[in-house]
Design a protein around this motif. Sequence first.
Motif, PDB file in Angstrom:
ATOM      1  N   ILE A 197      26.084   3.040  24.398  1.00 36.40           N
ATOM      2  CA  ILE A 197      24.845   3.022  25.182  1.00 36.40           C
ATOM      3  C   ILE A 197      24.910   4.228  26.109  1.00 36.40           C
ATOM      4  O   ILE A 197      25.715   4.268  27.035  1.00 36.40           O
ATOM      5  N   PHE A 211      17.943   1.654  28.353  1.00 32.10           N
ATOM      6  CA  PHE A 211      18.173   0.332  27.768  1.00 32.10           C
ATOM      7  C   PHE A 211      17.498  -0.749  28.609  1.00 32.10           C
ATOM      8  O   PHE A 211      16.844  -1.653  28.068  1.00 32.10           O
ATOM      9  N   GLU A 271      27.128   2.942  30.881  1.00 30.75           N
ATOM     10  CA  GLU A 271      26.630   4.031  30.031  1.00 30.75           C
ATOM     11  C   GLU A 271      27.705   5.106  29.896  1.00 30.75           C
ATOM     12  O   GLU A 271      28.455   5.372  30.830  1.00 30.75           O
ATOM     13  N   LEU A 297      22.994  -2.183  19.108  1.00 28.04           N
ATOM     14  CA  LEU A 297      21.984  -2.171  20.172  1.00 28.04           C
ATOM     15  C   LEU A 297      21.195  -3.478  20.181  1.00 28.04           C
ATOM     16  O   LEU A 297      20.913  -4.042  21.252  1.00 28.04           O
TER      17      LEU A 297
END
Length: 368
Positions: A52, A58, A43, A21
């Motif tokens: 993710i 995010f 995603e 991340l």
Amino acid sequence: MNLGFFTMPIHPLGKDWQRSLREDREAFLLADELAFTEFFLGEQVADQAENINSCIAFLAWIAAATKQIRLGTGTINMPNTHPATIAASVAMLDHMLDGRLILGISPGGLLSDAELFGNLDANRNEMFLEAINQVLAIWAGEPPYDLQGKYWNISTQKTLIPEIGQGYIARPLQRPHPPIVVTAVAPFSKGVTEAAARGWDPISANFLMPAWVKSHWPRYVEGCERGGRAADSANWRVAKSVFVAKDAATAKAYATDPNGPYVYYYRSLFTKLKRNGRIELFKTRRDQPDDEVTLEMVCDRLIIYGTPDSVADQLLAFQDEVGAFGTLLYAGKDWKDRELGRQSMILMAEQVMPRVNAGTSKQSSAAE
């Protein structure tokens, strides 16, 4: 040609999640520093490698740390979330980004997500259309909304208290809504036509052979004509897997390493698409036998690598093959080697793109 960034990051299964991340975040911030024009983030929920699981969360994490780059959801998988949640979350994110948000949407392609959210056997294209139509209706309308659909009903009729604001859903800063883009992942995509007719623009995926990327432009033109607007190649985005190094030997070693991030990326996609009966996306012609489609052939055709001069030449040849487009989306990969990953982005922005645009200008002048 503008330079943007697209990533549906596929990380090694044993890699520390916090580290991946942080590295994905660092790539975003580096793109902003290098004047990439936009950045899209995918995603998935039920996938350990594509880890993710909320592009909205995010992007909210990095919103205040970016200065100029436009940030895009790449994409929100519409059938998997209630449309009112999408409308409210996207509206807030657009305000957090001071109107720099691009709304990327899709029906979703990961079957484990579809099973998880209970729509594996549903018509997800139909769900996608109902969801985005309801999101747009929320932003254009007033409470109590009263939107009735096949999959979702949206209303605050029973609980609306206008004098204190209860029952209202926020609108985005950009009006009537942020720019909308859709990913094109099929040859001769009918979805590109339908999207263009509604004023939306396409992103051609980085796992399509050049012939199928080329097939998207006439579909886009068809949709624009139907929608009464001019088809402008500046609005066409094309994603491409690229690795740039200072020397050819390093470029080849990193891009072709069976255990490297580029081959790992395509091995994951190849396995998923083959298992799901969609190997035709990797074919070079419609009648190509399945057994001719190998991981080695896919990597050889879809990964561009080399020195800045070599990569620029390959990108110009790719543009000649598929046609002019407005934004090249550099497809991000795991940073197995952080310094090489960063260096590739820097060389791409500072050395490759000036050469590409100089070459494009020469081609345009010659054509005139």
